[in-house]
Design a protein around this motif. Structure first.
Motif, mmCIF file in Angstrom:
data_model
loop_
_atom_site.group_PDB
_atom_site.id
_atom_site.type_symbol
_atom_site.label_atom_id
_atom_site.label_comp_id
_atom_site.label_asym_id
_atom_site.label_seq_id
_atom_site.Cartn_x
_atom_site.Cartn_y
_atom_site.Cartn_z
ATOM 1 N N SER A 1 0.842 -1.187 0.000
ATOM 2 C CA SER A 1 0.000 0.000 0.000
ATOM 3 C C SER A 1 0.882 1.244 0.000
ATOM 4 O O SER A 1 1.940 1.244 0.638
ATOM 5 N N PRO A 2 0.500 2.301 -0.704
ATOM 6 C CA PRO A 2 1.303 3.540 -0.650
ATOM 7 C C PRO A 2 1.523 4.026 0.776
ATOM 8 O O PRO A 2 2.598 4.530 1.111
ATOM 9 N N ALA A 3 0.511 3.828 1.635
ATOM 10 C CA ALA A 3 0.656 4.247 3.038
ATOM 11 C C ALA A 3 1.693 3.401 3.765
ATOM 12 O O ALA A 3 2.394 3.891 4.652
ATOM 13 N N ASP A 4 1.811 2.132 3.395
ATOM 14 C CA ASP A 4 2.818 1.262 4.013
ATOM 15 C C ASP A 4 4.220 1.773 3.703
ATOM 16 O O ASP A 4 5.075 1.876 4.589
ATOM 17 N N ALA A 5 4.465 2.069 2.418
ATOM 18 C CA ALA A 5 5.788 2.552 2.018
ATOM 19 C C ALA A 5 6.093 3.891 2.670
ATOM 20 O O ALA A 5 7.210 4.126 3.150
ATOM 21 N N GLN A 6 5.112 4.776 2.734
ATOM 22 C CA GLN A 6 5.330 6.087 3.358
ATOM 23 C C GLN A 6 5.623 5.938 4.846
ATOM 24 O O GLN A 6 6.457 6.666 5.402
ATOM 25 N N PHE A 7 4.953 4.991 5.494
ATOM 26 C CA PHE A 7 5.210 4.755 6.920
ATOM 27 C C PHE A 7 6.652 4.317 7.127
ATOM 28 O O PHE A 7 7.351 4.829 8.015
ATOM 29 N N MET A 8 7.120 3.368 6.329
ATOM 30 C CA MET A 8 8.491 2.876 6.468
ATOM 31 C C MET A 8 9.503 3.976 6.160
ATOM 32 O O MET A 8 10.497 4.137 6.884
ATOM 33 N N GLN A 9 9.267 4.742 5.110
ATOM 34 C CA GLN A 9 10.188 5.825 4.753
ATOM 35 C C GLN A 9 10.254 6.868 5.862
ATOM 36 O O GLN A 9 11.337 7.343 6.234
#
Length: 258
Positions: free
Chosen positions: A83-91
């Motif tokens: 999910s785009p939100a998953d990647a943004q959370f990790m970044q």
């Protein structure tokens, strides 16, 4: 008559004993023959199993009410799209953790507090390991390690020089210390440093809890198994460390300067 019987009896006993010996030997031979036959059959069965070609069978379960499908042996598992939100959370969490590691790097030269030194070492070790995990997670899913943000060129990653990480303007994640707070922490010594570090790290950890909550409040986010386990570990681990730091502050309140 008696002489005859005395002569015949030993002969009878000897013959009986010889018959028993022969019978026993015959029985042993029979047992050995049966055992050899069974061993031969077992060996043939094992050889047949070993020489039989083993073709892997890949079965895909069907949806409710649908049959299963047999896939080709060359089928390989693929990771679900992130999910785009998953990647943004990790970044964002990489950046967030990086500042915590920078804060802990100041401890050695600014305080002799053994409890704080031990806590700082644990935070540094755990968050450095988590940064490596988050980077691997992003790379394995074809995602960039850092999110494009204004002024992000001022930000330093944990494997770079930490000393200037918070000098330039940047978009702060929740709970991250401002430039002014970081500068005050760098200048402090002794008890003042201990107080600023603990209050600052409590603020910092609280921001991480906010980030986890925002992730799980986002529809479709946080479903990846690895990310879910990581985010819940961050939540429980940082809650525990907040309680430790609050207790440390309560035991050693900062004395007002006269």
């Amino acid at each position: 008559m008696f002489k005859y019987l005395r002569h015949v009896k030993p002969v009878y006993v000897r013959c009986t004993w010889e018959i028993r010996v022969v019978s026993s030997v015959a029985v042993c031979f029979c047992v050995l023959a049966v055992a050899n036959s069974l061993a031969s059959l077992f060996s043939l069965r094992v050889c047949a199993q070993q020489t039989a070609p083993s073709t892997p069978v890949v079965v895909q379960p069907g949806a409710p009410g649908k049959p299963t499908r047999t896939l080709p042996p060359t089928t390989r598992a693929t990771l679900p799209p992130a999910s785009p939100a998953d990647a943004q959370f990790m970044q964002g969490m990489i950046m967030h953790h990086a500042q915590a590691v920078e804060m802990t790097a100041l401890i050695e030269s600014r305080t002799e507090n053994k409890g704080l030194r031990s806590l700082g070492a644990r935070i540094s070790r755990s968050q450095s390991d988590e940064i490596k995990f988050m980077k691997r997670w992003l790379v394995s899913r074809g995602q960039p390690i850092s999110e494009a943000m204004p002024d992000m060129h001022h930000m330093k990653m944990p494997d770079m020089d930490h000393t200037k990480m918070s000098h330039g303007p940047m978009a702060l994640m929740p709970g991250m210390l401002t430039q002014e707070q970081m500068e005050a922490l760098r200048k402090a010594k002794g008890e003042e440093f201990d107080h600023l570090f603990l209050t600052g790290m409590i603020q910092h950890h609280g921001g991480a809890l906010t980030m986890v909550k925002d992730l799980f409040d986002t529809a479709g986010a946080g479903q990846d198994a690895e990310l879910f386990n990581f985010a819940t570990d961050v939540d429980s681990g940082q809650r525990a460390e907040i309680r430790i730091m609050q207790n440390m502050l309560a035991r050693n309140p900062l004395k007002e300067k006269r």
